[in-house]
Design an enzyme around this catalytic site. Structure first.
Site, PDB file in Angstrom:
ATOM      1  N   TYR A 223     -11.564  -8.656  -4.290  1.00 35.24           N
ATOM      2  CA  TYR A 223     -10.413  -8.405  -3.403  1.00 35.24           C
ATOM      3  C   TYR A 223      -9.110  -8.782  -4.102  1.00 35.24           C
ATOM      4  CZ  TYR A 223      -7.033  -9.400   0.325  1.00 35.24           C
ATOM      5  OH  TYR A 223      -5.888  -9.462   1.097  1.00 35.24           O
TER       6      TYR A 223
ATOM      7  N   GLN B 146      -3.424  -5.772  11.898  1.00 36.23           N
ATOM      8  CA  GLN B 146      -2.820  -6.978  12.465  1.00 36.23           C
ATOM      9  C   GLN B 146      -1.305  -7.040  12.200  1.00 36.23           C
ATOM     10  OE1 GLN B 146      -3.651 -11.715  12.344  1.00 36.23           O
ATOM     11  NE2 GLN B 146      -4.056 -10.685  10.415  1.00 36.23           N
TER      12      GLN B 146
ATOM     13  N   ASP C  16      -2.130 -14.393  -1.676  1.00 37.98           N
ATOM     14  CA  ASP C  16      -2.273 -15.601  -2.513  1.00 37.98           C
ATOM     15  C   ASP C  16      -3.562 -15.539  -3.345  1.00 37.98           C
ATOM     16  OD1 ASP C  16      -3.761 -15.747  -0.125  1.00 37.98           O
ATOM     17  OD2 ASP C  16      -3.860 -17.930  -0.207  1.00 37.98           O
TER      18      ASP C  16
ATOM     19  N   THR D  21      -9.317  -5.385   3.519  1.00 42.20           N
ATOM     20  CA  THR D  21      -9.085  -6.824   3.643  1.00 42.20           C
ATOM     21  C   THR D  21     -10.361  -7.659   3.792  1.00 42.20           C
ATOM     22  OG1 THR D  21      -8.728  -6.484   6.019  1.00 42.20           O
ATOM     23  CG2 THR D  21      -6.771  -6.592   4.633  1.00 42.20           C
TER      24      THR D  21
HETATM   25  N1  LIG Z   1      -5.343 -11.184   6.778  1.00 41.29           N
HETATM   26  C1  LIG Z   1      -5.036 -12.138   5.902  1.00 41.29           C
HETATM   27  O1  LIG Z   1      -5.426 -13.297   6.025  1.00 41.29           O
HETATM   28  C2  LIG Z   1      -4.178 -11.797   4.707  1.00 41.29           C
HETATM   29  C3  LIG Z   1      -3.828 -12.806   3.807  1.00 41.29           C
HETATM   30  C4  LIG Z   1      -3.014 -12.479   2.729  1.00 41.29           C
HETATM   31  C5  LIG Z   1      -2.570 -11.180   2.548  1.00 41.29           C
HETATM   32  N2  LIG Z   1      -2.946 -10.218   3.427  1.00 41.29           N
HETATM   33  C6  LIG Z   1      -2.456  -8.846   3.222  1.00 41.29           C
HETATM   34  O2  LIG Z   1      -1.617  -8.535   4.320  1.00 41.29           O
HETATM   35  C7  LIG Z   1      -1.668  -7.136   4.595  1.00 41.29           C
HETATM   36  C8  LIG Z   1      -1.924  -6.905   6.082  1.00 41.29           C
HETATM   37  O3  LIG Z   1      -3.152  -7.521   6.431  1.00 41.29           O
HETATM   38  P1  LIG Z   1      -3.734  -7.448   7.912  1.00 41.29           P
HETATM   39  O4  LIG Z   1      -4.210  -8.802   8.249  1.00 41.29           O
HETATM   40  O5  LIG Z   1      -2.767  -6.755   8.825  1.00 41.29           O
HETATM   41  O6  LIG Z   1      -5.005  -6.517   7.652  1.00 41.29           O
HETATM   42  P2  LIG Z   1      -5.825  -5.622   8.672  1.00 41.29           P
HETATM   43  O7  LIG Z   1      -5.660  -6.097  10.060  1.00 41.29           O
HETATM   44  O8  LIG Z   1      -7.195  -5.512   8.088  1.00 41.29           O
HETATM   45  O9  LIG Z   1      -5.095  -4.205   8.567  1.00 41.29           O
HETATM   46  C9  LIG Z   1      -5.232  -3.378   7.467  1.00 41.29           C
HETATM   47  C10 LIG Z   1      -5.157  -1.961   7.947  1.00 41.29           C
HETATM   48  O10 LIG Z   1      -5.279  -1.093   6.808  1.00 41.29           O
HETATM   49  C11 LIG Z   1      -5.971   0.051   7.248  1.00 41.29           C
HETATM   50  N3  LIG Z   1      -6.557   0.795   6.137  1.00 41.29           N
HETATM   51  C12 LIG Z   1      -7.693   0.534   5.454  1.00 41.29           C
HETATM   52  N4  LIG Z   1      -7.922   1.504   4.547  1.00 41.29           N
HETATM   53  C13 LIG Z   1      -6.900   2.393   4.673  1.00 41.29           C
HETATM   54  C14 LIG Z   1      -6.570   3.612   4.030  1.00 41.29           C
HETATM   55  N5  LIG Z   1      -7.350   4.134   3.072  1.00 41.29           N
HETATM   56  N6  LIG Z   1      -5.445   4.270   4.404  1.00 41.29           N
HETATM   57  C15 LIG Z   1      -4.665   3.769   5.387  1.00 41.29           C
HETATM   58  N7  LIG Z   1      -4.918   2.632   6.044  1.00 41.29           N
HETATM   59  C16 LIG Z   1      -6.025   1.951   5.675  1.00 41.29           C
HETATM   60  C17 LIG Z   1      -7.032  -0.485   8.188  1.00 41.29           C
HETATM   61  O11 LIG Z   1      -7.443   0.555   9.038  1.00 41.29           O
HETATM   62  P3  LIG Z   1      -8.975   0.662   9.527  1.00 41.29           P
HETATM   63  O12 LIG Z   1      -9.158  -0.517  10.426  1.00 41.29           O
HETATM   64  O13 LIG Z   1      -9.028   1.975  10.208  1.00 41.29           O
HETATM   65  O14 LIG Z   1      -9.814   0.584   8.269  1.00 41.29           O
HETATM   66  C18 LIG Z   1      -6.273  -1.576   8.923  1.00 41.29           C
HETATM   67  O15 LIG Z   1      -5.719  -1.095  10.118  1.00 41.29           O
HETATM   68  C19 LIG Z   1      -2.737  -6.570   3.640  1.00 41.29           C
HETATM   69  O16 LIG Z   1      -2.088  -6.054   2.507  1.00 41.29           O
HETATM   70  C20 LIG Z   1      -3.540  -7.790   3.229  1.00 41.29           C
HETATM   71  O17 LIG Z   1      -4.126  -7.623   1.953  1.00 41.29           O
HETATM   72  C21 LIG Z   1      -3.724 -10.485   4.510  1.00 41.29           C
END
Ligand SMILES: NC(=O)c1ccc[n+]([C@@H]2O[C@H](COP(=O)([O-])OP(=O)(O)OC[C@H]3O[C@@H](n4cnc5c(N)ncnc54)[C@H](OP(=O)(O)O)[C@@H]3O)[C@@H](O)[C@H]2O)c1
Length: 291
Positions: free
Chosen positions: A128, A12, A105, A65
């Site tokens: 997590y 995302q 958070d 995530t």
């Molecule tokens: N989403 C939220 O509400 C939220 C809130 C607070 C913080 N965050 C943080 O914000 C950041 C971005 O979140 P997002 O919403 O963009 O998450 P996301 O859409 O789940 O994207 C995470 C990406 O990481 C990839 N990934 C997983 N395992 C991997 C690996 N071993 N090597 C390389 N890539 C890998 C996934 O690929 P696959 O799909 O192929 O597994 C996915 O494309 C993360 O650090 C998350 O912890 C998110």
């Protein structure tokens, strides 16, 4: 020309970076690597990518995530959220690359009633949050030129998120129950992407931990209500307490982030969450149709 590696390139946030950076491609070159192209848990592959890469920055958006899934998948969460960032931080240090690492958070327990500053005591409630905290700690201990940005409740038109789920369920069901006793701040992932670009474009060197979310506070119920109001979705929305909707992972009941530091360092004003939500809904298109 600055060269930037974005890990988790299909996620995302990475998609939002792709979109908001399109107007800076005369000065910035982005290389996006999906999990298949670069597995951040593979140390050899990570070092190889950095060796000849010529990167100036790495934005690590890759993460495990699935907050509830992590409760039964501790090994994978640890590998992706702790070992992965450790590999990247070591490669950044070796190749003099600035690391922008995204955290959450959920490193806090939510036991307070005022916004958490970057210095607030961490105490994750679940696997997590715990794995993400260890990832932050690995970054801080392994390299010096880092920005760890903790954010909350990300949503956008990309990937799976609360806004898209609510729009789907709101149109499918007659009534929906949403918790009103967990308080935080929704964050439009494109706003976060813009802020990440500011760190790069302005060559900020006040390295350290930062908090970023949109302005204001909301419960998940408030967030859902705003999503339905903006999109003219008619559904009966019922406020419930957390214990009425038990999930595997415990969540902080109050996880508002204090953003004074990032506003000061980047000299920015942060959009109010409802204003950003309206923009996100416009970007998504009315009426939103699930693909
Ligand atoms: N989403 C939220 O509400 C939220 C809130 C607070 C913080 N965050 C943080 O914000 C950041 C971005 O979140 P997002 O919403 O963009 O998450 P996301 O859409 O789940 O994207 C995470 C990406 O990481 C990839 N990934 C997983 N395992 C991997 C690996 N071993 N090597 C390389 N890539 C890998 C996934 O690929 P696959 O799909 O192929 O597994 C996915 O494309 C993360 O650090 C998350 O912890 C998110």
């Amino acid at each position: 020309m600055l060269k930037i590696l974005v890990t988790g390139g299909n996620g995302q946030l990475a998609n939002c970076i792709k979109e908001v950076s399109s107007q800076h491609l005369d000065t910035l070159t982005f290389i996006y690597k999906s999990s298949k192209e670069l597995d951040i848990t593979d140390k050899v592959a990570v070092f190889k990518e950095f060796e000849g890469g010529g990167y100036h920055f790495c934005v690590n958006t890759a993460a495990y995530t699935n907050v509830d899934g992590a409760e039964n998948d501790q090994g994978k969460a640890d590998l992706v959220n702790r070992v992965g960032p450790k590999n990247i931080a070591e490669a950044c240090k070796k190749n003099d690359v600035v690391l922008v690492h995204i955290s959450t958070d959920f490193v806090f327990d939510g036991g307070q009633s005022t916004p958490n500053t970057e210095q607030a005591v961490t105490n994750p409630l679940g696997v997590y949050g715990s794995s993400k905290l260890k990832g932050e700690q690995a970054v801080v201990s392994k390299c010096k030129k880092y920005f760890v940005i903790r954010t909350s409740w990300l949503y956008s038109e990309y990937g799976s998120n609360f806004m898209k789920s609510m729009l789907k369920y709101g149109r499918e069901r007659e009534s929906l129950s949403v918790v009103y006793d967990q308080i935080g701040t929704p964050t439009y992932a494109k706003d976060l992407a813009e802020v990440i670009l500011l760190f790069v474009l302005n060559r900020i060197d006040d390295y350290g931990i930062y908090h970023y979310s949109n302005e204001g506070v909301a419960s998940w119920y408030d967030f859902a209500k705003a999503i339905f109001d903006i999109n003219d979705v008619v559904v009966q929305l019922l406020p419930i307490r957390t214990e009425a909707y038990p999930l595997p992972a415990k969540r902080p009941s109050f996880s508002v982030l204090d953003k004074s530091k990032i506003k000061n360092v980047l000299q920015i004003e942060i959009p109010y969450w409802r204003d950003s939500l309206k923009r996100a809904c416009d970007d998504l298109g009315h009426p939103y149709q699930e693909q």
